[in-house]
Motif scaffolding. Sequence first.
Motif, PDB file in Angstrom:
ATOM      1  N   ILE A 189      14.304   3.668 -15.578  1.00 39.37           N
ATOM      2  CA  ILE A 189      13.825   3.898 -14.222  1.00 39.37           C
ATOM      3  C   ILE A 189      13.300   2.617 -13.590  1.00 39.37           C
ATOM      4  CG2 ILE A 189      11.513   4.557 -14.993  1.00 39.37           C
ATOM      5  CD1 ILE A 189      13.461   5.942 -11.961  1.00 39.37           C
ATOM      6  N   VAL A 190      12.688   1.742 -14.403  1.00 39.80           N
ATOM      7  CA  VAL A 190      12.190   0.474 -13.860  1.00 39.80           C
ATOM      8  C   VAL A 190      13.357  -0.396 -13.420  1.00 39.80           C
ATOM      9  CG1 VAL A 190      10.956  -1.662 -14.405  1.00 39.80           C
ATOM     10  CG2 VAL A 190      10.025   0.537 -15.142  1.00 39.80           C
ATOM     11  N   ALA A 191      14.433  -0.393 -14.184  1.00 39.51           N
ATOM     12  CA  ALA A 191      15.625  -1.138 -13.770  1.00 39.51           C
ATOM     13  C   ALA A 191      16.140  -0.624 -12.431  1.00 39.51           C
ATOM     14  CB  ALA A 191      16.710  -1.024 -14.837  1.00 39.51           C
ATOM     15  N   ARG A 192      16.055   0.661 -12.213  1.00 37.93           N
ATOM     16  CA  ARG A 192      16.449   1.240 -10.928  1.00 37.93           C
ATOM     17  C   ARG A 192      15.496   0.799  -9.829  1.00 37.93           C
ATOM     18  NH1 ARG A 192      19.804   2.376  -7.049  1.00 37.93           N
ATOM     19  NH2 ARG A 192      19.309   4.274  -5.884  1.00 37.93           N
ATOM     20  N   PHE A 193      14.205   0.805 -10.109  1.00 39.95           N
ATOM     21  CA  PHE A 193      13.228   0.370  -9.114  1.00 39.95           C
ATOM     22  C   PHE A 193      13.462  -1.086  -8.701  1.00 39.95           C
ATOM     23  CE2 PHE A 193       9.969   3.641 -10.789  1.00 39.95           C
ATOM     24  CZ  PHE A 193      10.450   4.585  -9.893  1.00 39.95           C
ATOM     25  N   ARG A 194      13.910  -1.918  -9.654  1.00 40.25           N
ATOM     26  CA  ARG A 194      14.128  -3.334  -9.353  1.00 40.25           C
ATOM     27  C   ARG A 194      15.230  -3.526  -8.309  1.00 40.25           C
ATOM     28  NH1 ARG A 194      11.832  -6.852 -13.288  1.00 40.25           N
ATOM     29  NH2 ARG A 194      11.148  -5.799 -15.187  1.00 40.25           N
ATOM     30  N   THR A 195      16.149  -2.571  -8.213  1.00 44.56           N
ATOM     31  CA  THR A 195      17.248  -2.699  -7.263  1.00 44.56           C
ATOM     32  C   THR A 195      16.904  -2.133  -5.887  1.00 44.56           C
ATOM     33  OG1 THR A 195      18.232  -0.550  -7.833  1.00 44.56           O
ATOM     34  CG2 THR A 195      18.850  -2.455  -9.190  1.00 44.56           C
ATOM     35  N   ILE A 230      11.505  -1.996  -2.610  1.00 44.46           N
ATOM     36  CA  ILE A 230      10.102  -1.609  -2.715  1.00 44.46           C
ATOM     37  C   ILE A 230       9.299  -2.807  -3.188  1.00 44.46           C
ATOM     38  CG2 ILE A 230      10.661   0.795  -3.221  1.00 44.46           C
ATOM     39  CD1 ILE A 230      10.042   0.231  -6.149  1.00 44.46           C
ATOM     40  N   HIS A 231       8.000  -2.745  -2.978  1.00 40.96           N
ATOM     41  CA  HIS A 231       7.124  -3.817  -3.430  1.00 40.96           C
ATOM     42  C   HIS A 231       7.165  -3.887  -4.953  1.00 40.96           C
ATOM     43  CE1 HIS A 231       3.313  -5.951  -4.291  1.00 40.96           C
ATOM     44  NE2 HIS A 231       3.579  -6.567  -3.158  1.00 40.96           N
ATOM     45  N   ARG A 232       7.427  -5.055  -5.499  1.00 44.47           N
ATOM     46  CA  ARG A 232       7.675  -5.194  -6.937  1.00 44.47           C
ATOM     47  C   ARG A 232       6.470  -4.749  -7.774  1.00 44.47           C
ATOM     48  NH1 ARG A 232      11.606  -7.922  -9.675  1.00 44.47           N
ATOM     49  NH2 ARG A 232      11.129  -8.646 -11.796  1.00 44.47           N
ATOM     50  N   GLY A 233       5.276  -5.121  -7.316  1.00 42.44           N
ATOM     51  CA  GLY A 233       4.092  -4.802  -8.103  1.00 42.44           C
ATOM     52  C   GLY A 233       3.628  -3.366  -8.000  1.00 42.44           C
ATOM     53  N   ASN A 255       7.605  -9.375 -14.954  1.00 36.82           N
ATOM     54  CA  ASN A 255       8.501 -10.276 -14.208  1.00 36.82           C
ATOM     55  C   ASN A 255       9.548 -10.946 -15.088  1.00 36.82           C
ATOM     56  OD1 ASN A 255       7.235  -9.754 -11.761  1.00 36.82           O
ATOM     57  ND2 ASN A 255       5.791 -11.439 -11.997  1.00 36.82           N
ATOM     58  N   ARG A 256       9.396 -10.818 -16.394  1.00 40.10           N
ATOM     59  CA  ARG A 256      10.369 -11.410 -17.304  1.00 40.10           C
ATOM     60  C   ARG A 256      11.701 -10.687 -17.148  1.00 40.10           C
ATOM     61  NH1 ARG A 256       7.928 -10.567 -22.080  1.00 40.10           N
ATOM     62  NH2 ARG A 256       6.561 -12.350 -21.686  1.00 40.10           N
ATOM     63  N   ASP A 257      12.759 -11.452 -17.107  1.00 35.15           N
ATOM     64  CA  ASP A 257      14.094 -10.845 -16.980  1.00 35.15           C
ATOM     65  C   ASP A 257      14.406  -9.957 -18.163  1.00 35.15           C
ATOM     66  OD1 ASP A 257      14.566 -12.136 -14.577  1.00 35.15           O
ATOM     67  OD2 ASP A 257      15.496 -13.875 -15.519  1.00 35.15           O
ATOM     68  N   VAL A 283       0.836  -1.203   0.000  1.00 33.69           N
ATOM     69  CA  VAL A 283       0.000   0.000   0.000  1.00 33.69           C
ATOM     70  C   VAL A 283       0.871   1.254   0.000  1.00 33.69           C
ATOM     71  CG1 VAL A 283      -1.661   1.329   1.345  1.00 33.69           C
ATOM     72  CG2 VAL A 283      -1.966  -1.140   1.087  1.00 33.69           C
ATOM     73  N   ARG A 284       1.908   1.264   0.834  1.00 31.67           N
ATOM     74  CA  ARG A 284       2.777   2.434   0.913  1.00 31.67           C
ATOM     75  C   ARG A 284       3.470   2.697  -0.412  1.00 31.67           C
ATOM     76  NH1 ARG A 284       8.455   1.943   3.757  1.00 31.67           N
ATOM     77  NH2 ARG A 284       8.762   0.996   1.707  1.00 31.67           N
ATOM     78  N   ASP A 285       4.075   1.654  -0.991  1.00 27.98           N
ATOM     79  CA  ASP A 285       4.827   1.846  -2.230  1.00 27.98           C
ATOM     80  C   ASP A 285       3.906   2.137  -3.412  1.00 27.98           C
ATOM     81  OD1 ASP A 285       7.123   1.385  -0.805  1.00 27.98           O
ATOM     82  OD2 ASP A 285       7.282  -0.728  -1.365  1.00 27.98           O
ATOM     83  N   SER A 286       2.726   1.523  -3.433  1.00 31.46           N
ATOM     84  CA  SER A 286       1.774   1.799  -4.514  1.00 31.46           C
ATOM     85  C   SER A 286       1.288   3.246  -4.442  1.00 31.46           C
ATOM     86  CB  SER A 286       0.584   0.838  -4.439  1.00 31.46           C
ATOM     87  OG  SER A 286       1.001  -0.506  -4.624  1.00 31.46           O
ATOM     88  N   SER A 287       1.085   3.753  -3.230  1.00 30.79           N
ATOM     89  CA  SER A 287       0.684   5.151  -3.065  1.00 30.79           C
ATOM     90  C   SER A 287       1.769   6.090  -3.573  1.00 30.79           C
ATOM     91  CB  SER A 287       0.381   5.441  -1.595  1.00 30.79           C
ATOM     92  OG  SER A 287      -0.680   4.633  -1.122  1.00 30.79           O
TER      93      SER A 287
END
Length: 263
Positions: free
Chosen positions: A97-103, A106-109, A259-261, A8-12
Amino acid sequence: MSTLALAVRDSSTMLRRNLLHARRYPSMTLNLLLTPVMLLLLFVYVFGDTMSAGLAGGAPDRDVYIAYVVPGLLLMTIGSTTIGTAVSVATDMTEGIVARFRTMAIHRGSVLIGHVLGSVLQCLASVVFVGAIAVAIGFRSTDATVLEWLAAFGLLAFFSLALTWLAVGMGLVSPNAEGASNNAMPLIVLPLLSSAFVPLDAMPGWFRPIAEYQPFTPAIETLRGLLLGTEIGHDGWLAVAWCLGLVVLGYLWSKASFNRDPK
């Protein structure tokens, strides 16, 4: 922090990010809004008398056609707005930016949820904008009850959610923003091939199945029935079934693509 609270926090946070982008760069939303607005003005003021003659039994009445065409254009507005979602998702995927988020922890979804929630809110705001223009040029829905208005709003929100998940999937599999825009074009084309502008009975036999067996037509007929008191019949259940199916399809497609690499 529990998994739910983290989500909830990360989605917000991601929702705020997407709304901030929409506020800072409104040109995309405004450009996509031009299509339904221009079609509304074109079909009402240029073709209105001619088109209404067929609906009113030979007597031109522009007010009759305004009432007929507005529900379809409201749903077309949703399809148009979600193209911006596909472009936004593709931009995030290709600019790193998504590659940065993956590291990050935070909640992945949350990245996708933020896009979806932001898009649904933008869709509803766009519908209100186009609806206000429709009212200004003469659209009225005097017979609809409060319950029917709530049902109409719920249908618009559900349809927005369904098309948004599809748009997210299109953005994720597109190589760039231009590709995402092209991939999402059916979301504008399909309303043109539906019952938005003319009744199904007025279409040639070979074309009618194309208009009938697609998600926009039952949604348009259901919204038209809720706002104008026309017969809904089985279109209500078909609209809900289409929305539910598209939500599931879009969610599973988006989740698998996200989720695909990365290559």
